[in-house]
Scaffold this motif. Structure first.
Motif, PDB file in Angstrom:
ATOM      1  N   ARG A 215       0.829  -1.212   0.000  1.00  8.31           N
ATOM      2  CA  ARG A 215       0.000   0.000   0.000  1.00  8.31           C
ATOM      3  C   ARG A 215       0.855   1.249   0.000  1.00  8.31           C
ATOM      4  O   ARG A 215       0.478   2.262  -0.601  1.00  8.31           O
ATOM      5  N   ALA A 218       2.437   1.747  -3.545  1.00 12.63           N
ATOM      6  CA  ALA A 218       1.508   2.265  -4.552  1.00 12.63           C
ATOM      7  C   ALA A 218       1.692   3.753  -4.783  1.00 12.63           C
ATOM      8  O   ALA A 218       1.464   4.248  -5.897  1.00 12.63           O
ATOM      9  N   TYR A 322      -3.791   3.009  -3.313  1.00 19.52           N
ATOM     10  CA  TYR A 322      -3.857   1.571  -3.561  1.00 19.52           C
ATOM     11  C   TYR A 322      -5.316   1.118  -3.551  1.00 19.52           C
ATOM     12  O   TYR A 322      -6.086   1.506  -2.670  1.00 19.52           O
ATOM     13  N   THR A 396      -2.805  -1.130  -8.181  1.00 19.48           N
ATOM     14  CA  THR A 396      -2.971  -2.313  -7.360  1.00 19.48           C
ATOM     15  C   THR A 396      -1.803  -3.252  -7.583  1.00 19.48           C
ATOM     16  O   THR A 396      -0.907  -2.969  -8.390  1.00 19.48           O
TER      17      THR A 396
END
Length: 444
Positions: A215, A218, A322, A396
């Motif tokens: 995350r 991202a 994300y 993602t």
């Protein structure tokens, strides 16, 4: 409690999913021969368990059955992926025809093993152009190598949830937009108490609930794989930059040992004892559900939300984040696939159904029309996450044949980095690439 946020660790799924390679047979797409207008009962298994979530599913199913009086749906809730995989392997009348899973990391494995039917033929028969229905990023994590074996069923966007009262007390007038502003805010918001903390600006360690390496990465817009499918962590500077920035923040806020000692006092992520709810942490990397949960959990301060900060050299991309979410598919061994498709189509593509479900469990809608629906209930805190979901550079983790194994390999390496156990970052990332390539080759 948000269902999507309670993701099953991919490591627990790999063995169970792999056995499906030889176990799953059945119809697929254009070959499905059952009559969708015949009287039939479908077995639908999902993982939601909280009363409000189960009620939301039941309400959606009731609307579906009213529109399709010949199809009855037997719903089984609180199903883990392990239980689902065992049932798919066993087959028979009691096995699920339709499955909803929280584990997007395992989509590549589901598709590669043919555990779920390819939905592309069903989409074509229904005249549905998936690229005009679903956001691009959601299509990326619901298919593998052209096999659209799942479709999105709501999604999660990750951003920053913060304590506005703490910001005001620290003299911070707006949420940080860049990483340097984020680090500065975290320092200003941190108040120590002996060898612990009275208030921590943010828990930066990778064990801190939703603060995973994936995350954070991202925000650097990483490319996990090259065009020919090779692991790309050592060659893409995004990964080293993220790990370096995170490790520096860990050091600035007191060091790994001190932070982990404080983290060990935290309550359960899904309870009222969450440290953000109690004012122990001023900023939280989290999903769209956290603000509502904090309010319901008795938080005594004003709550704000914002996108996660971006690297200073990518300031123009602020707003991205994300994305992940729940997926829905049809068991490859089901003999009721045309009827099953009617349920999947309704729950994933019908705008009213998607909006109603999103409103009920406070998750982000998964279709382009639902994101813009006037019926969607949007609070100021929730709007932040809708905007993240719409951002063209939100991203993602891509599906792979080994499911989430490559992410676990990266995550384990990130744990070692933040602890100070990695002396040569480039060499370490190169070894991670080798391991990922080996694991994927075995999975294929």
């Amino acid at each position: 409690m948000p269902g999507i946020g309670r993701l099953t660790p991919a490591a627990t799924l790999l063995a169970a999913i792999s056995v499906l390679v030889t176990a799953c047979t059945g119809q697929s797409g254009a070959e499905a021969a059952d009559d969708p207008k015949a009287d039939v009962t479908l077995n639908f298994w999902h993982g939601w368990s909280a009363p409000s979530e189960v009620k939301a599913i039941e309400e959606n199913i009731a609307r579906f059955e009213k529109a399709h009086p010949n199809i009855k749906v037997k719903v089984t809730d609180n199903m883990t992926d392990d239980k689902i995989n065992q049932a798919l392997r066993a087959g028979g009348e009691k096995a699920p025809d339709v499955v909803s899973s929280f584990t997007t990391d395992s989509v590549g494995k589901f598709c590669n093993s043919r555990a779920f039917a390819d939905l592309n033929p069903f989409l074509r028969k229904s005249g549905i152009d998936k690229t005009k229905v679903f956001p691009k990023t959601l299509l990326e994590y619901t298919q593998f190598n052209g096999n659209q074996c799942t479709l999105p069923l709501l999604n999660d966007a990750y951003g920053l949830v913060y304590n506005k009262d703490a910001f005001k007390a620290a003299g911070i007038t707006e949420p940080p937009r860049t990483w340097s502003q984020f680090a500065e805010a975290a320092r200003k918001l941190t108040r120590t108490s002996g060898d612990s903390y009275e208030q921590l600006g943010v828990m930066p360690t990778f064990h801190g609930y939703e603060t995973t390496p994936m995350r954070l990465a991202a925000q650097w817009s990483p490319a996990y794989f090259t065009a020919d499918g090779k692991s790309n962590l050592a060659k893409d500077p995004a990964f080293a930059k993220m790990l370096t920035a995170q490790k520096a923040l860990v050091a600035e806020l007191g060091g790994y040992q001190k932070l982990e000692k404080f983290r060990s006092t935290f309550g359960d992520e899904w309870s009222t004892d969450h440290p953000f709810h109690k004012g122990l942490v001023a900023m939280q990397i989290d999903g769209e559900w956290r603000a509502a949960m904090a309010k319901e959990g008795g938080a005594s301060f004003e709550i704000g939300t914002a996108p996660l900060p971006v690297p200073d050299d990518q300031a123009e991309d602020y707003g991205k984040g994300y994305l992940s979410g729940t997926v829905m598919g049809i068991a490859a061994g089901s003999r009721k696939q045309n009827a099953a498709w009617e349920l999947v189509k309704y729950m994933t593509t019908d705008t009213a159904a998607v909006v109603a479900f999103a409103n009920s469990i406070h998750n982000v809608p998964s279709t382009l029309e639902a994101l813009e629906s006037p019926d969607l209930r949007v609070s100021p805190e929730f709007k932040t996450f809708l905007d993240i979901a719409r951002h063209p550079k939100s991203n993602t983790t891509p599906a792979q044949a080994d499911g989430g194994t490559y992410q676990l390999t990266f995550q384990d390496f990130a744990y070692a980095v933040e602890k100070g156990d990695v002396s040569d970052l480039p060499a370490g990332l190169a070894r991670v690439d080798q391991q990922i390539d080996t694991d994927i080759a075995k999975a294929k």
